[in-house]
Design a protein around this motif. Structure first.
Motif, PDB file in Angstrom:
ATOM      1  N   PHE A 176     -10.040   0.878   0.159  1.00 11.01           N
ATOM      2  CA  PHE A 176     -10.317   2.476   0.544  1.00 11.01           C
ATOM      3  C   PHE A 176     -11.621   2.666  -0.005  1.00 11.01           C
ATOM      4  O   PHE A 176     -10.645   4.186  -1.509  1.00 11.01           O
ATOM      5  N   CYS A 234     -13.209   4.840   5.553  1.00 15.06           N
ATOM      6  CA  CYS A 234     -11.791   4.513   3.716  1.00 15.06           C
ATOM      7  C   CYS A 234     -12.847   3.198   3.359  1.00 15.06           C
ATOM      8  O   CYS A 234     -13.129   3.121   2.518  1.00 15.06           O
ATOM      9  N   ASP A 294      -4.083  -0.684  -2.469  1.00 10.54           N
ATOM     10  CA  ASP A 294      -5.486   0.263  -1.633  1.00 10.54           C
ATOM     11  C   ASP A 294      -7.030   0.317  -1.786  1.00 10.54           C
ATOM     12  O   ASP A 294      -7.008   0.761  -1.613  1.00 10.54           O
ATOM     13  N   GLY A 319     -11.339  11.158   0.655  1.00  8.31           N
ATOM     14  CA  GLY A 319     -11.536  11.102   2.523  1.00  8.31           C
ATOM     15  C   GLY A 319     -11.056  11.860   2.412  1.00  8.31           C
ATOM     16  O   GLY A 319     -10.979  12.550   3.573  1.00  8.31           O
ATOM     17  N   LEU A 324      -2.917  12.632   6.398  1.00  9.96           N
ATOM     18  CA  LEU A 324      -3.402  11.988   5.048  1.00  9.96           C
ATOM     19  C   LEU A 324      -4.264  12.631   4.585  1.00  9.96           C
ATOM     20  O   LEU A 324      -3.817  13.320   3.157  1.00  9.96           O
ATOM     21  N   HIS A 325      -5.043  12.579   5.304  1.00  6.91           N
ATOM     22  CA  HIS A 325      -6.991  13.271   4.299  1.00  6.91           C
ATOM     23  C   HIS A 325      -7.550  13.970   5.100  1.00  6.91           C
ATOM     24  O   HIS A 325      -7.320  13.572   6.680  1.00  6.91           O
ATOM     25  N   ARG A 348      -2.936   4.283  -7.424  1.00 15.90           N
ATOM     26  CA  ARG A 348      -4.440   4.299  -7.133  1.00 15.90           C
ATOM     27  C   ARG A 348      -5.783   4.465  -8.271  1.00 15.90           C
ATOM     28  O   ARG A 348      -6.930   4.280  -8.059  1.00 15.90           O
ATOM     29  N   GLU A 353     -13.769   4.633  -0.311  1.00 15.97           N
ATOM     30  CA  GLU A 353     -14.055   5.620  -0.531  1.00 15.97           C
ATOM     31  C   GLU A 353     -12.595   7.067  -0.917  1.00 15.97           C
ATOM     32  O   GLU A 353     -13.762   8.004  -1.212  1.00 15.97           O
ATOM     33  N   ASP A 354     -12.124   6.939  -1.294  1.00 22.67           N
ATOM     34  CA  ASP A 354     -11.006   7.654  -2.356  1.00 22.67           C
ATOM     35  C   ASP A 354     -11.680   7.821  -3.146  1.00 22.67           C
ATOM     36  O   ASP A 354     -11.164   8.782  -4.289  1.00 22.67           O
ATOM     37  N   CYS A 357       0.385  -0.661  -0.293  1.00 20.20           N
ATOM     38  CA  CYS A 357      -0.133  -0.217  -0.137  1.00 20.20           C
ATOM     39  C   CYS A 357       0.889   1.275   0.083  1.00 20.20           C
ATOM     40  O   CYS A 357       1.469   1.071   0.718  1.00 20.20           O
ATOM     41  N   GLU A 358       0.373   2.584  -0.772  1.00 18.28           N
ATOM     42  CA  GLU A 358       0.908   4.099  -0.268  1.00 18.28           C
ATOM     43  C   GLU A 358       0.810   4.007   1.092  1.00 18.28           C
ATOM     44  O   GLU A 358       0.093   3.727   2.440  1.00 18.28           O
ATOM     45  N   LEU A 359       1.948   4.635   1.748  1.00 17.31           N
ATOM     46  CA  LEU A 359       1.892   5.177   2.811  1.00 17.31           C
ATOM     47  C   LEU A 359       2.910   6.976   2.589  1.00 17.31           C
ATOM     48  O   LEU A 359       3.750   6.760   2.207  1.00 17.31           O
ATOM     49  N   ALA A 393      -2.089   0.417   6.963  1.00 17.09           N
ATOM     50  CA  ALA A 393      -2.182   0.869   5.398  1.00 17.09           C
ATOM     51  C   ALA A 393      -2.501   1.736   5.604  1.00 17.09           C
ATOM     52  O   ALA A 393      -2.510   2.737   4.658  1.00 17.09           O
ATOM     53  N   GLU A 394      -2.229   2.629   6.576  1.00 21.31           N
ATOM     54  CA  GLU A 394      -3.145   4.169   6.843  1.00 21.31           C
ATOM     55  C   GLU A 394      -4.418   4.524   6.480  1.00 21.31           C
ATOM     56  O   GLU A 394      -4.996   5.472   6.140  1.00 21.31           O
ATOM     57  N   GLY A 395      -5.015   3.684   6.796  1.00 22.26           N
ATOM     58  CA  GLY A 395      -6.372   3.316   6.628  1.00 22.26           C
ATOM     59  C   GLY A 395      -6.978   3.745   8.139  1.00 22.26           C
ATOM     60  O   GLY A 395      -6.699   3.214   9.039  1.00 22.26           O
ATOM     61  N   ARG A 407      -2.870  14.831  -1.380  1.00 23.84           N
ATOM     62  CA  ARG A 407      -3.635  13.808  -2.607  1.00 23.84           C
ATOM     63  C   ARG A 407      -4.925  14.730  -3.110  1.00 23.84           C
ATOM     64  O   ARG A 407      -5.113  14.517  -4.466  1.00 23.84           O
TER      65      ARG A 407
END
Ligand code: CIR
Length: 260
Positions: free
Chosen positions: A64, A249, A61, A116, A161-162, A86, A66-67, A17-19, A243-245, A132
């Motif tokens: 998630f 998300c 990812d 997000g 992040l968001h 993504r 929601e994004d 995943c992205e971090l 995974a930063e969720g 983002r």
């Protein structure tokens, strides 16, 4: 009005995943899959009609969801996520979104927007100026929503992040926020509950009818939310947090029967 959600199963590639703001830790994929199943079960127990979409092995990812889109009562907006890795998730979710909203708009290049970053409270649509989501995309969103009397407000933020890492709504009158990550004055029209000092990631909660769904990792913030009179359901999403969720998300929530 009935509540629905689109969710997507955890990708077997989630460890790639992205971090952005947290360090990489090993992710136990089987545990992530079980936690996601518990999350979906919690949504259903709260009365949400969940449509589960299949895992995408090539898209780390993609759980998630929601994004990839923002759903309003009147229309849906497919996003253009800020992370290159993504972008393909959007075409993958598009048929499911088109099945539930007859009118679908899209954010175009060079704009980038992650769902997000979009927090709707009543007719206000707050959008985080995160790494983002770009001013160009926020202007596009404002133009798309102009016929529907939504007010789009760009929100400066830092350190996370968001926008919905930093603030979410507990009701139309009350927000939960981490003042370290944004200027709380932006939300001065609302009652404010702050995340506990040692739980900076606790602001990401999901409002489902009158109840709040949140990660079990944040007991002090949970107590503050309950003290304010909200009923809370907690779920363990520790692998997804790596995974930063968190909880917003993993679903695209929308009201009403599918109209597509
Ligand atoms: C990412 O960096 O895009 C994912 N690893 C995490 C996305 C979480 N999305 C959200 O909270 N809306």
């Amino acid at each position: 009005m009935s509540l629905h959600a689109l969710c997507r199963a955890v990708s077997p590639a989630i460890a790639a995943c992205e971090l952005s703001f947290i360090g990489r830790e090993p992710i136990d994929v089987d545990r992530a899959v079980r936690q996601h199943a518990d999350y979906v079960a919690a949504l259903r127990a709260l009365g949400v009609a969940v449509t589960e979409l299949p895992a995408l092995p090539e898209q780390p990812d993609s759980v998630f969801v929601e994004d990839t889109a923002v759903l309003f009562d009147e229309l849906a907006v497919l996003t253009r996520p800020g992370a290159d890795s993504r972008r393909a998730e959007v075409d993958a979710i598009a048929p499911a979104v088109q099945a539930v909203r007859a009118q679908v708009a899209r954010i175009d290049a060079p704009g980038t927007l992650d769902g997000g970053d979009v927090l709707r409270i009543g007719r206000r649509v707050y959008v985080g100026l995160s790494r983002r989501s770009s001013p160009e995309a926020i202007a596009q969103l404002a133009e798309i929503l102009a016929p529907y009397a939504y007010r789009v407000l760009a929100v400066p933020m830092r350190g996370c992040l968001h926008l919905k890492s930093a603030v979410t709504a507990l009701s139309d009158d009350t927000v939960l926020l981490n003042p370290a990550w944004l200027d709380a004055a932006v939300f001065e029209d609302y009652l404010q509950i702050e995340t506990a000092p040692d739980e900076p990631h606790a602001a990401n909660v999901l409002r489902i009818g009158g109840r709040i769904l949140m990660p079990s990792a944040f007991p002090a913030t949970r107590a503050a939310i309950e003290d304010a009179g909200f009923a809370v359901t907690a779920v363990d999403v520790s692998e997804l947090q790596k995974a930063e969720g968190a909880v917003t998300c993993c679903s695209l929530l929308f009201e009403g029967a599918p109209d597509g």
